[in-house]
Design a protein around this motif. Structure first.
Motif, PDB file in Angstrom:
ATOM      1  N   VAL A 107     -13.350  -9.617 -47.038  1.00 45.00           N
ATOM      2  CA  VAL A 107     -12.353 -10.694 -46.951  1.00 45.00           C
ATOM      3  C   VAL A 107     -10.979 -10.101 -46.606  1.00 45.00           C
ATOM      4  O   VAL A 107     -10.229 -10.671 -45.816  1.00 45.00           O
ATOM      5  CB  VAL A 107     -12.305 -11.519 -48.260  1.00 45.00           C
ATOM      6  N   TRP A 108     -10.667  -8.919 -47.169  1.00 42.84           N
ATOM      7  CA  TRP A 108      -9.388  -8.268 -46.820  1.00 42.84           C
ATOM      8  C   TRP A 108      -9.390  -7.948 -45.323  1.00 42.84           C
ATOM      9  O   TRP A 108      -8.378  -8.147 -44.638  1.00 42.84           O
ATOM     10  CB  TRP A 108      -9.176  -6.957 -47.571  1.00 42.84           C
ATOM     11  N   PHE A 109     -10.534  -7.446 -44.830  1.00 46.98           N
ATOM     12  CA  PHE A 109     -10.610  -7.056 -43.419  1.00 46.98           C
ATOM     13  C   PHE A 109     -10.485  -8.275 -42.502  1.00 46.98           C
ATOM     14  O   PHE A 109      -9.803  -8.213 -41.480  1.00 46.98           O
ATOM     15  CB  PHE A 109     -11.930  -6.316 -43.126  1.00 46.98           C
ATOM     16  N   ILE A 110     -11.143  -9.364 -42.881  1.00 41.11           N
ATOM     17  CA  ILE A 110     -11.052 -10.595 -42.077  1.00 41.11           C
ATOM     18  C   ILE A 110      -9.591 -11.050 -42.041  1.00 41.11           C
ATOM     19  O   ILE A 110      -9.052 -11.405 -40.999  1.00 41.11           O
ATOM     20  CB  ILE A 110     -11.968 -11.708 -42.650  1.00 41.11           C
ATOM     21  N   GLY A 111      -8.943 -10.996 -43.207  1.00 39.83           N
ATOM     22  CA  GLY A 111      -7.531 -11.382 -43.278  1.00 39.83           C
ATOM     23  C   GLY A 111      -6.653 -10.464 -42.440  1.00 39.83           C
ATOM     24  O   GLY A 111      -5.696 -10.908 -41.802  1.00 39.83           O
ATOM     25  N   SER A 112      -6.985  -9.169 -42.413  1.00 39.78           N
ATOM     26  CA  SER A 112      -6.175  -8.190 -41.665  1.00 39.78           C
ATOM     27  C   SER A 112      -6.215  -8.454 -40.169  1.00 39.78           C
ATOM     28  O   SER A 112      -5.246  -8.198 -39.465  1.00 39.78           O
ATOM     29  CB  SER A 112      -6.705  -6.771 -41.906  1.00 39.78           C
ATOM     30  N   SER A 113      -7.375  -8.915 -39.684  1.00 44.85           N
ATOM     31  CA  SER A 113      -7.534  -9.011 -38.236  1.00 44.85           C
ATOM     32  C   SER A 113      -7.454 -10.434 -37.699  1.00 44.85           C
ATOM     33  O   SER A 113      -7.576 -10.642 -36.495  1.00 44.85           O
ATOM     34  CB  SER A 113      -8.872  -8.382 -37.826  1.00 44.85           C
ATOM     35  N   ALA A 114      -7.228 -11.423 -38.570  1.00 48.30           N
ATOM     36  CA  ALA A 114      -7.219 -12.824 -38.106  1.00 48.30           C
ATOM     37  C   ALA A 114      -5.984 -13.102 -37.254  1.00 48.30           C
ATOM     38  O   ALA A 114      -4.901 -12.591 -37.514  1.00 48.30           O
ATOM     39  CB  ALA A 114      -7.246 -13.758 -39.308  1.00 48.30           C
ATOM     40  N   ARG A 115      -6.169 -13.918 -36.233  1.00 51.19           N
ATOM     41  CA  ARG A 115      -5.078 -14.292 -35.332  1.00 51.19           C
ATOM     42  C   ARG A 115      -4.396 -15.566 -35.855  1.00 51.19           C
ATOM     43  O   ARG A 115      -5.033 -16.387 -36.527  1.00 51.19           O
ATOM     44  CB  ARG A 115      -5.615 -14.540 -33.910  1.00 51.19           C
TER      45      ARG A 115
END
Lengths: 295, 130
Positions: free
Chosen positions: A39-47
């Motif tokens: 979830v942290w990674f998804i948040g890091s890369s979301a546009r």
């Protein structure tokens, strides 16, 4: 006859209690996803466009859920009320998620704005849903009748025996709640990652947060059974002692879970044991607090 | 659960105003990052510091990597190679999980020879888009 000052004070107290109840539900529902690296990674890369869509979809879902649920026991029967409650739900969820991300060192003042927003929004979604379901998650209303009879029954029994029975019941409930939430988190790499980036000062903040959230869930919530709980006997029955003892149980349960999953071994230094356990004791103490509501 | 519909109190109006402010700020910031956002691919650069630590016969060379592009880079690999005066080659590798736009990450490479007395090559070898 109550004065306007008293009424005003009561309103503020009720408001605060409702917000704390909502936040408690948010913590209970959101904490497992807070310990999920993906979830942290998804948040890091979301546009940004995707983040806007997530916000709008979450707002809509919470708005619909507020027609039948919601953290407030009143108000959302009208459209403006439902919109207001949805806004408040989203705000409580986002603020709680942001605070926890900050405490766990996933965001700081150096983190780029977009990454911070991505993490807060993605972690804020389960927290906001938890706020919506807080009354169902934390309510002890349905057992009120049976509970109201319990003190009179216990009065007939030996008081000493009841003290230990109640203590044992609270101990078991804390342990079961801690296991329920933290057992699925203990074997994951998130504990090691979070521990690696936590300074001793961060660990102290995490301990404080664990105690405050645990205290909030059981005692400050206006919709839980805390009035009944204060009539109960046992070593857990002052707010301070219950919070501290439950935290110690959560910490020890966390150590056992980590040892069970071979995340720590007897050859590791005491500091490794302590660091990992403090990180795991945060979800464990939240689970433990929820578990004690069921007693 | 059945809900009642009493009149909104002053406390509720205040908490609604604060909540509206928080949610509006989040919406505004997302829109702001969208409008001012850079859609270029990641531009990764790595720099080293001269502040080398010498501890227990090992040299700790600090480095900082920055993504000055627009998009996030995933699995960024940094490779350092040191050719010492006695022609020994030492290599070090680092992997950074995520590097968002304008994000910096720091670390250290560890060598047995002094990097200032040899030929040091340090470069970003690869990354992938999330």
């Amino acid at each position: 006859m109550p004065t306007s000052n008293q009424t005003n004070g009561d309103n503020w107290r009720q408001e605060l209690e409702e917000i704390i109840s909502g936040a408690s539900g948010g913590f209970l529902f959101g904490i497992p996803l807070l310990y999920t690296m993906e979830v942290w990674f998804i948040g890091s890369s979301a546009r940004p466009p995707f983040l806007l869509i997530v916000l709008i979809v979450t707002f809509t879902i919470i708005f619909l859920l507020n027609q039948i649920e919601g953290f407030r026991p009143q108000e959302s029967a009208t459209l403006p009320g439902a919109i207001a409650e949805t806004t408040e739900t989203l705000a409580i969820g986002m603020v709680c998620a942001g605070l926890m991300l900050f405490i766990l060192g996933r965001i700081d003042f150096q983190t780029p704005l977009l990454e911070t927003l991505g993490k807060v929004i993605f972690e804020g979604v389960p927290f906001s849903l938890g706020v919506t379901f807080s009354r169902s998650l934390l309510s002890g209303e349905e057992d009120d009748n049976s509970r109201s009879q319990k003190p009179s029954l216990s009065a007939k029994n030996n008081q000493h025996k009841s003290l230990w029975q109640d203590t044992l019941a609270d101990f078991s409930a804390t342990l079961i709640g801690a296991l329920f939430i933290a057992f699925s988190i203990a074997p994951t790499d998130e504990i090691i990652v979070l521990s690696a980036s936590a300074s001793p000062f961060n660990l102290l903040i995490i301990i404080t947060a664990s105690l405050v959230v645990s205290y909030g869930i059981v005692f400050a919530s206006s919709i839980t059974n805390y009035k009944y709980r204060r009539q109960q006997q046992g070593l857990f029955q002052t707010p301070q002692s219950e919070t501290i003892m439950s935290y110690v149980i959560s910490l020890l349960a966390g150590m056992l879970m980590l040892w069970f999953f071979q995340k720590v071994t007897l050859g590791d230094s005491w500091f490794v044991w302590l660091r990992y356990s403090i990180i795991l004791a945060l979800p464990a103490s939240i689970g433990g607090a929820a578990g004690r509501l069921a007693v | 659960m059945q809900k009642k519909t009493p009149k909104q109190s002053f406390a509720e109006r205040i908490s609604f105003s604060v909540s509206l402010f928080i949610v509006s700020i989040i919406f505004f910031l997302v829109c702001f990052t969208w409008i001012t956002g850079d859609n270029n691919p990641p531009i990764l650069s790595v720099t080293t510091s001269s502040n080398i630590r010498h501890v227990k016969k090992q040299y700790y060379l600090p480095f900082t990597i920055i993504n000055s592009g627009g998009e996030t880079a995933e699995s960024v690999e940094i490779v350092a190679k040191l050719l010492s005066r006695d022609l020994d080659i030492e290599t070090g590798r680092q992997q950074v999980d995520f590097l968002s736009r304008q994000e910096k990450k720091s670390g250290e490479f560890i060598f047995n020879h002094n990097p200032t007395e040899g030929k040091l090559t340090i470069r970003v070898a690869s990354y992938k888009l999330p």
